[in-house]
Design a protein around this motif. Sequence first.
Motif, PDB file in Angstrom:
ATOM      1  N   VAL A 119     -54.494 121.167 102.261  1.00  0.00           N
ATOM      2  CA  VAL A 119     -53.821 122.234 103.045  1.00  0.00           C
ATOM      3  C   VAL A 119     -52.556 122.390 103.099  1.00  0.00           C
ATOM      4  O   VAL A 119     -51.802 121.150 103.734  1.00  0.00           O
ATOM      5  CB  VAL A 119     -54.435 122.557 104.354  1.00  0.00           C
ATOM      6  CG1 VAL A 119     -53.604 123.778 105.104  1.00  0.00           C
ATOM      7  CG2 VAL A 119     -55.885 123.034 104.122  1.00  0.00           C
ATOM      8  N   SER A 120     -51.118 123.433 103.008  1.00  0.00           N
ATOM      9  CA  SER A 120     -49.964 123.031 102.643  1.00  0.00           C
ATOM     10  C   SER A 120     -49.361 123.946 103.377  1.00  0.00           C
ATOM     11  O   SER A 120     -49.174 125.458 103.277  1.00  0.00           O
ATOM     12  CB  SER A 120     -48.895 122.596 101.698  1.00  0.00           C
ATOM     13  OG  SER A 120     -49.597 121.838 100.552  1.00  0.00           O
ATOM     14  N   SER A 121     -47.823 123.615 104.530  1.00  0.00           N
ATOM     15  CA  SER A 121     -47.516 124.869 105.126  1.00  0.00           C
ATOM     16  C   SER A 121     -46.522 124.276 104.759  1.00  0.00           C
ATOM     17  O   SER A 121     -46.186 123.547 105.601  1.00  0.00           O
ATOM     18  CB  SER A 121     -47.985 124.828 105.930  1.00  0.00           C
ATOM     19  OG  SER A 121     -47.205 125.929 106.797  1.00  0.00           O
ATOM     20  N   ILE A 122     -45.643 125.523 104.196  1.00  0.00           N
ATOM     21  CA  ILE A 122     -43.883 124.913 104.007  1.00  0.00           C
ATOM     22  C   ILE A 122     -43.449 126.485 104.540  1.00  0.00           C
ATOM     23  O   ILE A 122     -43.446 127.404 105.037  1.00  0.00           O
ATOM     24  CB  ILE A 122     -44.188 125.793 102.197  1.00  0.00           C
ATOM     25  CG1 ILE A 122     -45.025 125.792 101.221  1.00  0.00           C
ATOM     26  CG2 ILE A 122     -42.343 125.767 102.037  1.00  0.00           C
ATOM     27  CD1 ILE A 122     -44.945 123.593 101.454  1.00  0.00           C
ATOM     28  N   HIS A 123     -42.536 125.815 105.426  1.00  0.00           N
ATOM     29  CA  HIS A 123     -41.706 126.620 106.235  1.00  0.00           C
ATOM     30  C   HIS A 123     -40.312 126.744 106.326  1.00  0.00           C
ATOM     31  O   HIS A 123     -39.751 126.111 105.985  1.00  0.00           O
ATOM     32  CB  HIS A 123     -41.575 125.876 108.083  1.00  0.00           C
ATOM     33  CG  HIS A 123     -43.076 125.919 108.692  1.00  0.00           C
ATOM     34  ND1 HIS A 123     -43.764 127.309 109.461  1.00  0.00           N
ATOM     35  CD2 HIS A 123     -44.007 124.653 108.362  1.00  0.00           C
ATOM     36  CE1 HIS A 123     -44.688 127.052 109.897  1.00  0.00           C
ATOM     37  NE2 HIS A 123     -45.311 125.179 109.010  1.00  0.00           N
ATOM     38  N   ALA A 124     -39.921 128.039 105.985  1.00  0.00           N
ATOM     39  CA  ALA A 124     -38.533 128.132 105.830  1.00  0.00           C
ATOM     40  C   ALA A 124     -38.325 129.096 106.883  1.00  0.00           C
ATOM     41  O   ALA A 124     -38.363 129.324 108.556  1.00  0.00           O
ATOM     42  CB  ALA A 124     -38.271 129.742 105.050  1.00  0.00           C
ATOM     43  N   ARG A 125     -36.420 129.400 106.876  1.00  0.00           N
ATOM     44  CA  ARG A 125     -35.517 129.700 108.615  1.00  0.00           C
ATOM     45  C   ARG A 125     -36.744 131.631 108.176  1.00  0.00           C
ATOM     46  O   ARG A 125     -36.905 131.664 109.807  1.00  0.00           O
ATOM     47  CB  ARG A 125     -34.839 130.490 108.386  1.00  0.00           C
ATOM     48  CG  ARG A 125     -33.925 130.737 109.468  1.00  0.00           C
ATOM     49  CD  ARG A 125     -31.967 130.424 109.580  1.00  0.00           C
ATOM     50  NE  ARG A 125     -31.995 128.623 108.605  1.00  0.00           N
ATOM     51  CZ  ARG A 125     -31.462 128.009 109.783  1.00  0.00           C
ATOM     52  NH1 ARG A 125     -32.175 128.165 111.192  1.00  0.00           N
ATOM     53  NH2 ARG A 125     -31.199 126.557 109.443  1.00  0.00           N
ATOM     54  N   SER A 126     -36.644 132.303 107.958  1.00  0.00           N
ATOM     55  CA  SER A 126     -37.794 133.505 107.720  1.00  0.00           C
ATOM     56  C   SER A 126     -39.030 134.114 107.976  1.00  0.00           C
ATOM     57  O   SER A 126     -39.738 134.549 108.067  1.00  0.00           O
ATOM     58  CB  SER A 126     -37.083 134.629 107.168  1.00  0.00           C
ATOM     59  OG  SER A 126     -36.776 133.981 105.068  1.00  0.00           O
ATOM     60  N   GLU A 127     -39.959 132.387 106.895  1.00  0.00           N
ATOM     61  CA  GLU A 127     -41.471 132.682 106.945  1.00  0.00           C
ATOM     62  C   GLU A 127     -41.706 131.731 106.466  1.00  0.00           C
ATOM     63  O   GLU A 127     -41.414 130.719 106.212  1.00  0.00           O
ATOM     64  CB  GLU A 127     -41.110 133.677 105.531  1.00  0.00           C
ATOM     65  CG  GLU A 127     -41.270 132.674 104.253  1.00  0.00           C
ATOM     66  CD  GLU A 127     -40.875 134.273 102.450  1.00  0.00           C
ATOM     67  OE1 GLU A 127     -42.318 134.516 102.590  1.00  0.00           O
ATOM     68  OE2 GLU A 127     -40.005 134.051 102.136  1.00  0.00           O
ATOM     69  N   SER A 128     -43.231 131.421 106.241  1.00  0.00           N
ATOM     70  CA  SER A 128     -43.956 130.108 106.393  1.00  0.00           C
ATOM     71  C   SER A 128     -44.887 131.216 105.283  1.00  0.00           C
ATOM     72  O   SER A 128     -45.190 131.926 105.316  1.00  0.00           O
ATOM     73  CB  SER A 128     -44.274 130.068 107.494  1.00  0.00           C
ATOM     74  OG  SER A 128     -43.372 129.037 108.519  1.00  0.00           O
ATOM     75  N   ARG A 129     -45.397 130.412 104.678  1.00  0.00           N
ATOM     76  CA  ARG A 129     -46.424 130.553 103.525  1.00  0.00           C
ATOM     77  C   ARG A 129     -47.407 128.573 103.615  1.00  0.00           C
ATOM     78  O   ARG A 129     -46.768 127.938 103.727  1.00  0.00           O
ATOM     79  CB  ARG A 129     -45.755 130.269 102.375  1.00  0.00           C
ATOM     80  CG  ARG A 129     -45.024 131.305 102.279  1.00  0.00           C
ATOM     81  CD  ARG A 129     -44.225 131.326 100.914  1.00  0.00           C
ATOM     82  NE  ARG A 129     -44.186 132.868 100.435  1.00  0.00           N
ATOM     83  CZ  ARG A 129     -43.677 133.346  99.234  1.00  0.00           C
ATOM     84  NH1 ARG A 129     -44.509 133.878  98.579  1.00  0.00           N
ATOM     85  NH2 ARG A 129     -43.161 135.060  99.458  1.00  0.00           N
ATOM     86  N   THR A 130     -49.132 128.969 103.291  1.00  0.00           N
ATOM     87  CA  THR A 130     -49.737 128.359 103.909  1.00  0.00           C
ATOM     88  C   THR A 130     -50.899 128.746 102.934  1.00  0.00           C
ATOM     89  O   THR A 130     -51.071 129.464 102.360  1.00  0.00           O
ATOM     90  CB  THR A 130     -50.516 128.881 105.280  1.00  0.00           C
ATOM     91  OG1 THR A 130     -49.655 128.651 106.238  1.00  0.00           O
ATOM     92  CG2 THR A 130     -51.404 127.590 105.222  1.00  0.00           C
ATOM     93  N   TYR A 131     -51.262 127.395 101.687  1.00  0.00           N
ATOM     94  CA  TYR A 131     -51.719 127.374 100.778  1.00  0.00           C
ATOM     95  C   TYR A 131     -52.727 125.797 101.116  1.00  0.00           C
ATOM     96  O   TYR A 131     -52.858 125.114 101.541  1.00  0.00           O
ATOM     97  CB  TYR A 131     -50.971 126.618  99.973  1.00  0.00           C
ATOM     98  CG  TYR A 131     -49.296 127.514  99.352  1.00  0.00           C
ATOM     99  CD1 TYR A 131     -49.350 128.461  98.567  1.00  0.00           C
ATOM    100  CD2 TYR A 131     -48.323 126.851  99.538  1.00  0.00           C
ATOM    101  CE1 TYR A 131     -48.469 129.523  98.689  1.00  0.00           C
ATOM    102  CE2 TYR A 131     -46.931 127.865  99.733  1.00  0.00           C
ATOM    103  CZ  TYR A 131     -47.329 128.773  99.261  1.00  0.00           C
ATOM    104  OH  TYR A 131     -45.977 129.654  98.866  1.00  0.00           O
ATOM    105  N   ALA A 132     -53.949 126.172 100.490  1.00  0.00           N
ATOM    106  CA  ALA A 132     -55.369 125.988 100.948  1.00  0.00           C
ATOM    107  C   ALA A 132     -55.800 125.494  99.049  1.00  0.00           C
ATOM    108  O   ALA A 132     -55.788 126.584  98.517  1.00  0.00           O
ATOM    109  CB  ALA A 132     -56.396 126.286 101.448  1.00  0.00           C
ATOM    110  N   LYS A 133     -55.563 123.700  99.258  1.00  0.00           N
ATOM    111  CA  LYS A 133     -55.684 124.157  97.319  1.00  0.00           C
ATOM    112  C   LYS A 133     -57.796 122.785  97.746  1.00  0.00           C
ATOM    113  O   LYS A 133     -57.680 121.647  98.204  1.00  0.00           O
ATOM    114  CB  LYS A 133     -55.469 123.184  96.748  1.00  0.00           C
ATOM    115  CG  LYS A 133     -53.914 124.357  96.533  1.00  0.00           C
ATOM    116  CD  LYS A 133     -52.995 123.046  95.735  1.00  0.00           C
ATOM    117  CE  LYS A 133     -51.977 123.862  95.972  1.00  0.00           C
ATOM    118  NZ  LYS A 133     -50.446 123.147  95.233  1.00  0.00           N
ATOM    119  N   GLY A 134     -58.711 122.919  96.444  1.00  0.00           N
ATOM    120  CA  GLY A 134     -59.863 122.570  96.905  1.00  0.00           C
ATOM    121  C   GLY A 134     -59.646 121.192  95.911  1.00  0.00           C
ATOM    122  O   GLY A 134     -59.028 121.069  95.176  1.00  0.00           O
TER     123      GLY A 134
END
Length: 172
Positions: A119-134
């Motif tokens: 699981v990766s969570s990328i945090h930027a100043r205006s948004e965050s994105r989360t990714y899950a990879k099996g």
Amino acid sequence: MEDPTLSVVATGAAVVAVLALVLAVGAQLRLARIRRDFRTLAGDGSTDIARVAAGQNQRIDRLDADVTRLRAQVSAAEDDVRQSLRNVAVVRYDAFGDMGGRLSFSAAIVDDFGDGIVVSSIHARSESRTYAKGIVGGRSSVTLSPEEQQALAAATKGEPRSLTHSRRKDVS
């Protein structure tokens, strides 16, 4: 009519009789002690050693069956533990040059066979994105980022659970 030989024989016979009586009493006491010990061994007051031995054999057979059953249960528990998601590693990093504090992270959670998830969570100043990879067998069908690869490598090797990576990405 006193014959000295008759006196000696009579005295000898009396001594032998007394000695035989002492030996008989000693043997009787030893026999009583052996019977007492045997009753203690038998446990239930019985004097049948075959019954006692058979009872002990039954107890040993039950214990052997219990040990066999417990071995199977321990083996099953070991299999369950190997398949549990218990190997964890986290890599924290700054994903973008304008953000500090290493708020982005990649976490790998796998079992002993290398199956699990990243699981990766990328945090930027205006948004965050989360990714899950099996993950299957330590590999992903989707390309992993360097941080995800680092987290997966640490989790599969059982390395420390939290790592820090200082990679900065430029926003384009």
